[in-house]
Design an enzyme around this catalytic site. Structure first.
Site, PDB file in Angstrom:
ATOM      1  N   ASP A   1       0.347  -1.260   0.021  1.00  0.00           N
ATOM      2  CA  ASP A   1      -0.113  -0.088   0.147  1.00  0.00           C
ATOM      3  C   ASP A   1       0.955   1.355   0.027  1.00  0.00           C
ATOM      4  OD1 ASP A   1      -2.036   1.745  -0.126  1.00  0.00           O
ATOM      5  OD2 ASP A   1      -3.385   0.678   1.804  1.00  0.00           O
TER       6      ASP A   1
HETATM    7  C1  BGC Z   1      -4.695   3.672  -0.299  1.00  0.00           C
HETATM    8  C2  BGC Z   1      -4.745   2.408  -1.544  1.00  0.00           C
HETATM    9  C3  BGC Z   1      -5.014   3.055  -2.325  1.00  0.00           C
HETATM   10  C4  BGC Z   1      -3.512   3.475  -2.682  1.00  0.00           C
HETATM   11  C5  BGC Z   1      -3.579   4.564  -3.500  1.00  0.00           C
HETATM   12  C6  BGC Z   1      -3.739   4.335  -0.034  1.00  0.00           C
HETATM   13  O1  BGC Z   1      -3.517   4.849   0.834  1.00  0.00           O
HETATM   14  O2  BGC Z   1      -5.164   2.627   0.995  1.00  0.00           O
HETATM   15  O3  BGC Z   1      -6.103   1.443  -1.598  1.00  0.00           O
HETATM   16  O4  BGC Z   1      -5.410   2.542  -3.806  1.00  0.00           O
HETATM   17  O5  BGC Z   1      -3.623   4.698  -1.405  1.00  0.00           O
HETATM   18  O6  BGC Z   1      -4.191   5.818  -3.648  1.00  0.00           O
END
Ligand code: BGC
Length: 712
Positions: free
Chosen positions: A274
């Site tokens: 993530d």
């Molecule tokens: C989120 C993810 C997301 C990523 C990219 C993160 O903060 O938890 O679900 O895909 O950001 O935007």
């Protein structure tokens, strides 16, 4: 730390371009040769994403960014023909910047499809797959290689701020829905990222929280959905979560990422983090986490130095590099797909409407719905009645071209809307809009708070029926509050009381519409309503879908994917979910939990074990407001006895005849339970009154129950 030697070698790397290796270029079948040809620095470069440039292009500028607003990229190695690929959110549709400074004549809006929760409430795998195909197509046509979804964490507790992105409190329903979504998206030749792996069931201190859970519970509840998605649909990628699992970050948890995900389940794709930033990158690589997102240059330097110092085996890095190359060769970018930047948004809007209608759940109906022809004018109460909440905030937001509003949808169906009530709400919203700072283009908007209705307004209102809309917004970075969120606010209670009293006194009915992303309390007020409809956060066409249900154009066939408890504290995880009764959600804050005296959330003890959702309420015989699987229809169905057949591959096929014995055409959901838990399900086609369908449900060998199967 950077030392002089590393700096010198990096400088030399950029100063003297390496040879083109006799024209060696990445091909589907030469990945080992490419890995051999890559320098250590290049390998480190490949496993570290391209940074925040594309995500923040709305602020930082679009220079060098292929798809503004995409969440991330990988880094290119041009000398070996390795392109940079584009990763974009997310679970309810493509999230990219809808307009571009460099291309002012065009727009780049994407369809806001119904969110994960309402899709799950449809129990319709074919529909979800179809939505996946449309989403995948939008990703493809906007130049995206991997769509960062589905979001599939289990709904352990209703206060999790991101529940709207997720499917269910049940892992089989979650896993099947995710598998359908993955199949749909990947059928378009773009990848998915099943996220957030794993145990990311709260937003509070999400990047520091340690989820402490026993192995059986982890496997049977929190990992099971991912297992199903992997075994049934092979997502191209899986996203490791922010949190720790039993003391180790999931991103550097070898047991999770290698032993379970790959060795046991047979996952063939890539794991990306993530959007974390730097932790111990070498440890992440060694655990089987192939790609660091969004990626910082310091991580490249860290990896080079760790290999040079013998702290990270280069062969471990090679494994991750190989997986990245295997991903790249599958992508539209690598294949040179000429994307149009103009997907068929009209066709997708139609599908979004059908899908939303499929997941809307009718909770209560006392002779109120479908709306009789005598209802010519409806008064719409509630801020969300005029500013519908189509989805949640954060990375799961979608920049939709428009959002249909309930008054507009009612009028399109030939029903007048009380002008006096409408004027009150619209004036209020206009005032709020004037005060509002420019909303973040990235992450979606909150809905303004409710205000107390004045008694005079109700006196003057002459509509035939009231629609009382309760709206809730939530999203990434914060969990929901108990007060004024899970519970109705005092203003909402007073307004509901005032509207129901006035309408009931005049012999007229009130329908409550729940435009919510997650469960709210219903037990204390449900008696006031003549009908209750949950339209969730239903995407840009949701209001039209709601009116399709209200008028009976579509017979409701949604069923709850989660339990609505009577009291929040009936839920076992309420004992250790870090909720805050009054605090405001903010990114990664430690919340002071006054009511339970808990001061920090460094860890969350999953002390309730398997007692999550209906598993607990059924086992303990605790009454609920609305149970898992609940939902009313405008017709009736009967089911035959079930037939079970053992298949040669060890699976079981369950057959049931479902007959529409009522007076309206409709669809029915069939659920198969074994050992007291959901094992499989299916939805019938639209059956005419008197019509029968034989539904077949396959239970895979790894999901076979020990005890008898039951159908509900
Ligand atoms: C989120 C993810 C997301 C990523 C990219 C993160 O903060 O938890 O679900 O895909 O950001 O935007």
């Amino acid at each position: 730390m950077l030392n002089l030697c590393t700096l010198t070698s990096l400088f030399l790397l950029s100063a003297t371009p390496l040879p083109r290796e006799d024209g060696l270029r990445l091909q589907e079948d030469n990945i080992p040769a490419i890995v051999q040809a890559l320098t250590l620095e290049e390998k480190a470069t490949l496993v570290v994403g391209g940074g925040f440039k594309s995500m923040l292009s709305g602020f930082l500028g679009e220079k060098g960014v292929r798809v503004p607003g995409a969440a991330g990229t990988t880094r290119a190695i041009p000398r070996l023909g390795i392109p940079s690929i584009v990763l974009s959110d997310g679970p309810a549709g493509v999230r990219i910047e809808p307009t571009r400074k460099r291309d002012k004549d065009k727009t780049f809006y994407a369809t806001a499809f119904p969110t994960g929760t309402i899709l799950a409430c449809s129990w319709n795998q074919e529909m979800v797959e179809q939505v996946g195909r449309a989403m995948g197509n939008e990703a493809l046509e906007y130049g995206i290689d991997v769509l960062l979804g589905p979001g599939m964490n289990l709904m352990r507790n209703p206060l999790c701020g991101r529940n709207f992105e997720y499917y269910s409190e049940d892992p089989v329903l979650s896993g099947r829905m995710a598998a359908a979504m993955i199949r749909g998206i990947q059928s378009q030749g773009v990848g998915t990222s099943a996220k957030h792996f794993a145990l990311n069931n709260q937003e509070t201190n999400r990047a520091g929280n340690d989820a402490r859970v026993d192995e059986t519970t982890a496997r049977e509840l929190y990992l099971k959905g991912f297992e199903i998605a992997v075994k049934e649909a092979q997502p191209w990628t899986v996203m490791s979560s922010y949190n720790k699992l039993n003391g180790e970050y999931t991103q550097s948890n070898r047991w999770l990422l290698t032993e379970v995900l790959r060795d046991e389940w047979g996952f063939e794709g890539l794991v990306m983090t993530d959007w974390t930033g730097r932790r111990n990158t070498g440890r992440q690589i060694a655990a089987g986490n192939d790609l660091m997102e969004p990626g910082l240059k310091s991580q490249i330097r860290e990896l080079v130095s760790q290999v040079k110092k013998g702290k990270l085996a280069e062969k471990d890095l090679d494994i991750c590099v190989t997986r990245i190359l295997e991903l790249i060769v599958k992508t539209p970018t690598f294949k040179g797909y000429a994307y149009s930047e103009s997907p068929d948004l009209q066709a997708h809007a139609k599908l979004a409407r059908e899908a939303a209608a499929d997941g809307i759940v009718l909770l209560k109906n006392e002779g109120t719905l479908p709306l009789p022809k005598t209802i010519q004018e409806v008064a719409v109460f509630g801020v969300a009645g005029y500013q519908t909440c189509i989805g949640g905030t954060g990375s799961g937001t979608v920049h939709a071209p428009y959002a249909i509003q309930i008054p507009q949808a009612l009028q399109a169906a030939g029903i007048r809307v009380s002008a006096s009530i409408q004027a009150i709400y619209e004036n209020y919203l206009q005032k709020k809009a004037r005060k509002k700072r420019k909303a973040s283009s990235m992450l979606g908007e909150a809905i303004p708070p409710e205000f107390a209705l004045d008694a005079q307004a109700l006196e003057e209102d002459r509509a035939d029926m009231a629609l009382f809309v309760i709206g809730r917004q939530a999203g990434e970075g914060g969990d929901r509050r108990l007060e004024d969120d899970f519970l109705l606010s005092d203003i909402e209670r007073k307004n509901l009381k005032a509207v129901t009293t006035a309408y009931h006194r005049a012999g007229k009915k009130v329908i409550v519409v729940l435009n919510i992303g997650g469960v709210i309390e219903t037990a204390s007020w449900k008696d006031l309503a003549d009908a209750i409809v949950v339209d969730w956060q239903p995407g840009q066409e949701g209001a039209a879908a709601l009116v399709d249900i209200l008028t009976g154009t579509v017979n409701p066939s949604g069923r709850l994917a989660m339990t609505f408890p009577i009291d929040y504290f009936d839920i076992p995880s309420s004992a250790n979910f870090p909720y805050d009764s009054q605090g405001k959600g903010s990114m990664n804050t430690f919340r002071k939990v006054r009511d339970r005296g808990r001061r920090n959330v460094d860890f969350t003890e999953y002390a309730e074990g398997m007692d999550v959702g209906y598993r607990y309420f059924n086992r303990a015989g605790v009454p609920v407001s609305y149970p898992f699987g609940f939902g009313l229809s405008y017709t009736e169905f009967t089911r035959s006895e079930i037939q079970q057949a053992e298949e040669s591959d060890g699976s079981v096929t369950v057959c049931v005849n479902v007959k529409n014995t009522g007076h309206a055409p409709g669809r029915e959901v069939v659920m198969v339970y074994g050992d007291g838990v959901l094992k499989g399900f299916a939805k019938t086609r639209r059956l005419e009154p008197g019509e029968t369908e034989t539904v077949r449900i396959r239970i895979a060998p790894y999901l076979r129950p020990r005890s008898f199967l039951m159908v509900s």
